[in-house]
Design a protein around this motif. Structure first.
Motif, short mmCIF file in Angstrom:
data_model
loop_
_atom_site.label_atom_id
_atom_site.label_comp_id
_atom_site.label_asym_id
_atom_site.label_seq_id
_atom_site.Cartn_x
_atom_site.Cartn_y
_atom_site.Cartn_z
N ARG A 145 0.76 4.04 -2.88
CA ARG A 145 0.32 5.42 -2.62
C ARG A 145 1.38 6.41 -3.12
NH1 ARG A 145 -1.22 3.29 2.34
NH2 ARG A 145 0.59 4.24 3.34
N GLU A 146 2.66 6.08 -2.91
CA GLU A 146 3.72 6.97 -3.40
C GLU A 146 3.67 7.09 -4.92
OE1 GLU A 146 7.51 5.64 -1.90
OE2 GLU A 146 7.03 6.26 0.15
N PRO A 191 3.21 12.53 -2.06
CA PRO A 191 3.00 11.31 -1.26
C PRO A 191 2.06 11.60 -0.09
CG PRO A 191 5.12 12.29 -0.73
CD PRO A 191 4.54 13.10 -1.86
N THR A 192 1.37 10.57 0.35
CA THR A 192 0.45 10.74 1.47
C THR A 192 0.31 9.43 2.23
OG1 THR A 192 -1.77 11.44 2.10
CG2 THR A 192 -1.59 10.24 0.05
N ASN A 193 -0.10 9.53 3.48
CA ASN A 193 -0.36 8.30 4.22
C ASN A 193 -1.81 7.87 3.95
OD1 ASN A 193 -2.12 9.72 5.98
ND2 ASN A 193 -0.48 10.16 7.40
N GLY A 194 -2.17 6.70 4.45
CA GLY A 194 -3.50 6.16 4.20
C GLY A 194 -4.63 7.04 4.72
N ALA A 200 0.82 -1.22 0.00
CA ALA A 200 0.00 0.00 0.00
C ALA A 200 0.85 1.27 0.00
CB ALA A 200 -0.97 -0.01 1.18
N LYS A 201 1.87 1.34 0.85
CA LYS A 201 2.68 2.56 0.94
C LYS A 201 3.36 2.85 -0.40
CE LYS A 201 6.40 4.83 3.38
NZ LYS A 201 7.50 4.73 4.30
N LYS A 202 3.94 1.83 -1.00
CA LYS A 202 4.62 2.00 -2.28
C LYS A 202 3.63 2.42 -3.37
CE LYS A 202 7.49 -0.56 -5.52
NZ LYS A 202 7.89 -1.88 -5.98
#
Length: 187
Positions: free
Chosen positions: A142-143, A153-156, A138-140
């Protein structure tokens, strides 16, 4: 390339990098503890010429962006992906490490947050289905989504808010997800 607006950056090395890329004036915040005087200077520049915020893709950069956005709700934003701001030696991150071409591209993809309230139709279920939440990658993802949509970039937790802030439509979102899926298939 001459920029009409004043570009808000974090420090003098960022100003140097901007001036290698474009003809522009800058305001330096000198870190994430923005003074009242600096915010007033940014407000004045916004009223006279407009302002583009171009800060580092890290926590202090996002904090600066949020403080300015709170003071000047319809300020313009430009983003550079983290990978384009990493120092050549791998030690350090910032606008000052970006290439002139990457800076010009970021400035060509400027966003202005609209005054009217845009309500995104993209739901948390859509984000989960797109593997942007509750997924090992998910993090990758979202980036990469932030790069493709030029929203940073953002967090969930902040993703839905950022999609609304930049008025990302279902079509834009779907196209970006399709491109990511295609890239992963051919990786």
């Amino acid at each position: 390339m001459k920029i009409k607006e004043v570009i808000v950056v974090e420090g003098k090395d960022d100003t140097t990098a901007i001036r290698k890329a474009v003809e522009a004036d800058t305001i330096e915040t000198n870190g994430s503890a923005i003074s009242k005087e600096c915010l007033e200077r940014i407000q004045h520049a916004h009223e006279v010429r407009g302002v583009i915020v171009l800060t580092d893709p890290d926590y202090p950069g996002r904090r600066i962006r949020a403080l300015i956005e709170q003071q000047i709700p319809n300020v313009k934003h430009a983003f550079l992906p983290k990978k384009q701001t990493i120092a050549k030696n791998g030690k350090g991150l910032g606008i000052e490490h970006a290439s002139p071409e990457d800076i010009r591209t970021a400035l060509q993809n400027v966003y202005t947050v609209a005054d009217d309230k845009f309500v995104s139709t993209i739901t948390s279920e859509d984000l989960i289905a797109a593997q942007l939440l509750s997924h090992p990658a998910a993090k990758k993802r979202r980036e990469r989504l932030g790069e493709l949509l030029n929203i940073g970039p953002t967090n969930g937790k902040q993703l839905v808010k950022r999609l609304e802030m930049f008025q990302i439509t279902e079509e834009q979102f779907g196209a970006a997800i399709a491109q990511m899926n295609q890239e992963e298939k051919h990786a």
